[in-house]
Design a protein around this motif. Structure first.
Motif, PDB file in Angstrom:
ATOM      1  N   LEU A 144       0.864  -1.183   0.000  1.00 17.20           N
ATOM      2  CA  LEU A 144       0.000   0.000   0.000  1.00 17.20           C
ATOM      3  C   LEU A 144       0.894   1.224   0.000  1.00 17.20           C
ATOM      4  N   SER A 191       0.326   4.927  -2.475  1.00 13.37           N
ATOM      5  CA  SER A 191      -0.473   6.142  -2.682  1.00 13.37           C
ATOM      6  C   SER A 191      -1.962   5.915  -2.409  1.00 13.37           C
ATOM      7  N   GLY A 192      -2.432   4.692  -2.583  1.00 13.48           N
ATOM      8  CA  GLY A 192      -3.849   4.385  -2.438  1.00 13.48           C
ATOM      9  C   GLY A 192      -4.566   4.313  -3.775  1.00 13.48           C
ATOM     10  N   ASP A 218       2.674  -1.797   4.306  1.00 14.75           N
ATOM     11  CA  ASP A 218       2.167  -0.422   4.191  1.00 14.75           C
ATOM     12  C   ASP A 218       3.369   0.494   4.296  1.00 14.75           C
ATOM     13  N   ARG A 227       0.371   8.282   1.403  1.00 15.97           N
ATOM     14  CA  ARG A 227      -0.942   8.228   0.781  1.00 15.97           C
ATOM     15  C   ARG A 227      -1.265   9.516   0.025  1.00 15.97           C
ATOM     16  N   ARG A 276      -6.904   3.404   4.028  1.00 14.02           N
ATOM     17  CA  ARG A 276      -6.059   2.699   4.994  1.00 14.02           C
ATOM     18  C   ARG A 276      -6.403   1.214   4.948  1.00 14.02           C
TER      19      ARG A 276
END
Length: 178
Positions: free
Chosen positions: A106, A108-109, A135, A139, A144
């Protein structure tokens, strides 16, 4: 010159996936509509491993799907190369299902945003939870993960590469600094 540091070994990855399967079992083990969808490519590989762990823990077969999000990306027209299109296979009814969406990293999203859009094209699940092996922060969208294998603080110029035996002949996660 690239500097590389291993942040998860093969043993660490196996232990982390086992822990994540336990977390899913605790939260959603009683949910008869539990299903897993892996984001192509390495997220799909990790999802297959999680499915096997969950099948064993729950004593039933958890439905598994694979999702290609390339045509849903908001940056594909800006990429220097054409995206590699993989298959999407969702052999179960998404309506009212509790989906655990699996990805390797994970960042930038944006991948997750594209995946959510793709999932909704198949129907309206009861819920979608996100599981990521790593992660790394940074972001760009308010997204999340519900299940996180490892949080790693990175600089933007660093990259996290997840290697899986199914594709790379070894399991490990490395942090690469250019």
């Amino acid at each position: 010159m690239q500097e590389q540091k291993t942040i998860l070994s093969e043993k660490d990855m196996a232990r982390t996936l086992d822990r994540l399967a336990s977390e899913i079992t605790e939260r959603r083990g009683d949910d008869e509509k539990l299903a897993i969808i892996g984001i192509q490519r390495r997220g799909a590989d990790l999802a297959e491993r999680l499915k096997d762990l969950l099948d064993s823990r729950l004593g039933r077969k958890i439905p598994l799907g694979k999702l290609d999000i390339n045509l849903y990306r908001d940056d594909w027209t800006n990429l220097s190369r054409q995206p590699s299109i993989n298959c999407t296979e969702i052999p179960f009814d998404i309506e009212s299902a509790s989906i655990v969406l699996v990805d390797d990293v994970l960042f930038s999203g944006r991948t997750v945003r594209a995946a959510l859009e793709a999932v909704l094209d198949f129907g309206r699940p009861k819920r979608v939870e996100l599981l990521v092996l790593v992660d790394r922060g940074h972001r760009e969208l308010p997204i999340r993960a519900d299940y996180v294998g490892k949080e790693v603080r990175t600089y933007e110029e660093q990259h996290v590469n997840v290697l899986v035996s199914e594709r790379d002949e070894e399991d490990k996660v490395v942090l690469i600094k250019s």
